[in-house]
Write a protein that holds these residues in place. Structure first.
Motif, mmCIF file in Angstrom:
data_model
loop_
_atom_site.group_PDB
_atom_site.id
_atom_site.type_symbol
_atom_site.label_atom_id
_atom_site.label_comp_id
_atom_site.label_asym_id
_atom_site.label_seq_id
_atom_site.Cartn_x
_atom_site.Cartn_y
_atom_site.Cartn_z
ATOM 1 N N PRO A 1 -12.821 2.943 5.674
ATOM 2 C CA PRO A 1 -11.884 2.061 6.393
ATOM 3 C C PRO A 1 -10.557 1.957 5.659
ATOM 4 O O PRO A 1 -10.269 0.966 4.978
ATOM 5 C CB PRO A 1 -12.633 0.728 6.426
ATOM 6 C CG PRO A 1 -13.483 0.752 5.198
ATOM 7 C CD PRO A 1 -13.866 2.183 4.966
ATOM 8 N N VAL A 2 -9.737 2.990 5.773
ATOM 9 C CA VAL A 2 -8.469 3.032 5.055
ATOM 10 C C VAL A 2 -7.327 3.042 6.061
ATOM 11 O O VAL A 2 -7.502 3.359 7.238
ATOM 12 C CB VAL A 2 -8.394 4.283 4.156
ATOM 13 C CG1 VAL A 2 -9.475 4.230 3.097
ATOM 14 C CG2 VAL A 2 -8.528 5.557 4.978
ATOM 15 N N VAL A 3 -6.139 2.683 5.594
ATOM 16 C CA VAL A 3 -4.930 2.722 6.415
ATOM 17 C C VAL A 3 -4.292 4.096 6.273
ATOM 18 O O VAL A 3 -4.381 4.744 5.227
ATOM 19 C CB VAL A 3 -3.952 1.614 5.997
ATOM 20 C CG1 VAL A 3 -4.510 0.258 6.322
ATOM 21 C CG2 VAL A 3 -3.640 1.702 4.518
ATOM 22 N N SER A 4 -3.646 4.540 7.336
ATOM 23 C CA SER A 4 -3.083 5.888 7.341
ATOM 24 C C SER A 4 -1.733 5.954 6.626
ATOM 25 O O SER A 4 -1.500 6.850 5.820
ATOM 26 C CB SER A 4 -2.933 6.387 8.784
ATOM 27 O OG SER A 4 -2.135 5.488 9.541
ATOM 28 N N HIS A 5 -0.842 5.021 6.902
ATOM 29 C CA HIS A 5 0.500 5.081 6.320
ATOM 30 C C HIS A 5 0.899 3.692 5.804
ATOM 31 O O HIS A 5 1.648 2.970 6.468
ATOM 32 C CB HIS A 5 1.521 5.577 7.341
ATOM 33 C CG HIS A 5 1.270 6.965 7.816
ATOM 34 N ND1 HIS A 5 0.472 7.239 8.917
ATOM 35 C CD2 HIS A 5 1.684 8.167 7.340
ATOM 36 C CE1 HIS A 5 0.433 8.549 9.092
ATOM 37 N NE2 HIS A 5 1.158 9.126 8.161
ATOM 38 N N PRO A 6 0.393 3.290 4.653
ATOM 39 C CA PRO A 6 0.802 1.983 4.116
ATOM 40 C C PRO A 6 2.242 2.030 3.598
ATOM 41 O O PRO A 6 2.733 3.084 3.155
ATOM 42 C CB PRO A 6 -0.188 1.749 2.977
ATOM 43 C CG PRO A 6 -0.592 3.127 2.549
ATOM 44 C CD PRO A 6 -0.577 3.976 3.791
#
Length: 600
Positions: A408-413
């Motif tokens: 569950p990670v963000v693509s473009h922080p």
């Protein structure tokens, strides 16, 4: 005599028979035999007695991450409302002056909002009168006091603002927060003349507000391993057996976090017993879904037919390869010959889970069904580990895991400017490692240049030296003077190599121990120069701080601390404070020397 020559130029001009160009754009070729031979040459007549796929049925099962252990701390329930980066990298921000002032203002707003007007003003008056909640600048009248507080005095913006809000003009909300979170027996009414349960309940609201707004969420544990300069954490997920499987990330440097950052913990790894508890019933879910296949394509893919128009984004004809470039030739052959032989089945899966396809059945246009087994079921002796988690209990040739992790990670922080930045460099001439604080916190929520601030502090301290001690202690006619050791800027923190304890006589295991340069000022007591960044201020300086030698290669290492911001899948804005480690730019020399002569 020569006869004159005549030069004649001829020009060919197209003279269409009609005004329309429709037929010319058709690119008509009347030789059908030529077309057939070209199609044969390009292999368009090669085929197999088989049908095209029309649908597929997949049976799969999923399991969500259920536990998270930061570092080697006790595990806690995994928070699915946050990205994994925020769960792992979040840490307590420095309570700078702006933040403490805002916390104090918000505490007063809470009191005015939830208490009766008269009662609220009486309670606020008691809080403002308490000396512990007032900003009190250090004394700087005497020379010794100025010497001790040189860093505070030289920080102009911080110094001016601190004196502006001192003396009870503003409430120190940071001290109130630390008081409430330091011990369970501390309450907000400790600053009042008598105990008040209503004020104590508002103190809990105050702590909840700060944890929610600043991304702490009540978790003060850290996954950062200061000796390895990286994050280390474990998370668990149910497996097909009786106990949970542990996913371990030991070398997460703070960049993008994906499935390849994890390994299955091996039998020789130290794992918290709570992480390997029995699986709760019902955590493993099975599904069956019918999928429609589509051709796998990529930008610039060659056309499947001879007369098909191509976009030309990939120039396969310009591939420069030699006879030894086997990998490049295989890649070009795959793109030109076998690129259109692959199909994709879009199977949507939720985040924060691991998934496994247990059965895949495809159906062609003739109605024939074919079961496609896993590659490990057909060729057990061959290794194929694409998108496969590595199991540390087995060697490379025995990997046979078929689960896929969807982290569950963000693509473009979004990443802000570094608040702190420390550059670890090797100095072979001095036989040590230096941690150069390029960016240090300005105590107001931002960062400032570490070298410029160090020069400013040094100039201020030199201005405090008494005139009778500023000159050389011995007057003579010598042209040279002996120097015991040279100096380096205050933002250069030394790390000296030491042997690990206990160590064998022939052991070469070396660790880098944080040391300190002395500040020798005539007329004042000699002090140690301490780091100003939280990256290097590990511990309370009473216990040694070590960094493993292999973590600082010859190219060096850079560790920075910055705010991150991202929008989560539910639309919420998530902010967290995290560190990131990258490669340096090579070796440098500090110029540190011992026992030398220089011009007087």
């Amino acid at each position: 005599m020569t006869s004159p020559s005549v030069t004649i130029w001829n020009r060919l001009e197209a003279r269409p028979r009609t005004r329309e160009i429709d037929r010319a754009l058709r690119c008509e070729i009347h030789d059908a035999l030529w077309m057939l031979t070209r199609q044969w040459q390009f292999g368009e007549f090669i085929g197999e007695d088989a049908g095209s796929l029309i649908c597929a049925r997949a049976k799969y099962r999923t399991a969500y991450l259920d536990k998270l252990a930061l570092g080697r701390n006790l595990p806690e329930d995994y928070d699915h409302s946050l990205p994994m980066e925020a769960n792992v990298k979040k840490e307590m921000p420095e309570l700078d002056l702006h933040l403490r002032m805002e916390m104090g203002r918000h505490w007063l707003r809470i009191l005015r909002r939830h208490l009766a007007p008269e009662r609220a003003e009486a309670v606020i008056a008691e809080f403002k009168a308490d000396k512990r909640l007032q900003f009190r600048p250090p004394r700087d009248r005497e020379l010794e006091e100025q010497y001790d507080n040189a860093a505070f005095i030289c920080n102009d913006d911080y110094y001016a603002l601190y004196h502006t809000v001192a003396g009870g003009r503003m409430l120190d909300g940071g001290f109130l927060y630390l008081h409430l979170t330091r011990d369970v027996d501390n309450f907000a009414s400790d600053f009042l003349s008598k105990r008040d349960d209503s004020v104590d309940s508002l103190g809990e609201k105050f702590v909840e507000w700060f944890d929610r707004v600043h991304g702490l969420y009540g978790n003060k544990k850290s996954a950062w391993h200061p000796s390895h300069l990286e994050y280390q954490f474990d998370c668990t997920t149910p497996s097909s057996g009786d106990r949970s499987r542990v996913l371990r990330a030991e070398e997460y440097h703070g960049g993008r976090l994906e499935w390849y950052s994890f390994d299955y913990a091996g039998s020789g790894d130290t794992v918290q017993p709570a992480l390997t508890a029995e699986n709760p019933a019902g955590q493993m879910q099975s599904f069956t879904r019918t999928l429609l296949p589509s051709q796998a394509a990529y930008p610039g893919m060659p056309g499947a037919r001879f007369w098909e128009m191509e976009d030309g984004r990939v120039d396969f004809g310009n591939i420069q390869t030699a006879a030894t470039d086997t990998a490049k030739m295989i890649f070009a052959q795959f793109g030109l010959v076998y690129g259109n032989d692959w199909l994709t089945f879009p199977l949507e899966l939720p985040l924060s889970c691991i998934a496994q396809i247990t059965e895949l059945t495809v159906t062609d246009v003739f109605g024939q069904q074919t079961v496609i087994p896993h590659v490990h079921a057909r060729k057990r002796d061959e290794f194929w580990g694409f998108f496969q988690l590595h199991d540390r209990s087995f060697d490379t040739g025995r990997q046979n895991d078929s689960w896929l992790l969807l982290a569950p990670v963000v693509s473009h922080p979004m990443e802000g400017k570094p608040i702190e930045k420390a550059v670890f460099i090797r100095d072979e001439m001095a036989n040590m490692v230096w941690a150069v604080e390029n960016t240090i916190p300005d105590r107001l929520g931002n960062g400032m240049d570490g070298y410029e601030f160090a020069q400013k502090v040094n100039a201020f301290i030199n201005s405090l030296i008494p005139k009778d001690q500023a000159k050389d202690p011995i007057e003579n006619a010598a042209e040279l003077k002996y120097v015991l050791a040279s100096t380096v800027p205050d933002n250069w923190i030394p790390f000296i190599p030491v042997k690990q304890q206990p160590a064998q006589p022939d052991s070469r295991d070396i660790r880098l121990q944080r040391a300190a340069m002395p500040r020798v000022t005539p007329g004042f007591e000699t002090r140690r120069i301490r780091p100003r960044t939280a990256i290097l201020r590990q511990g309370d300086f009473k216990a040694p701080y070590y960094v493993y030698e292999e973590e600082v290669p010859r190219s060096g290492a850079v560790v920075d601390l910055a705010w991150n911001r991202a929008r989560w899948h539910d639309g919420r804005i998530i902010t967290w404070l995290g560190r990131k480690k990258t490669n340096g730019r090579g070796e440098k020399s500090s110029g540190l020397r011992f026992d030398f002569l220089e011009d007087k």
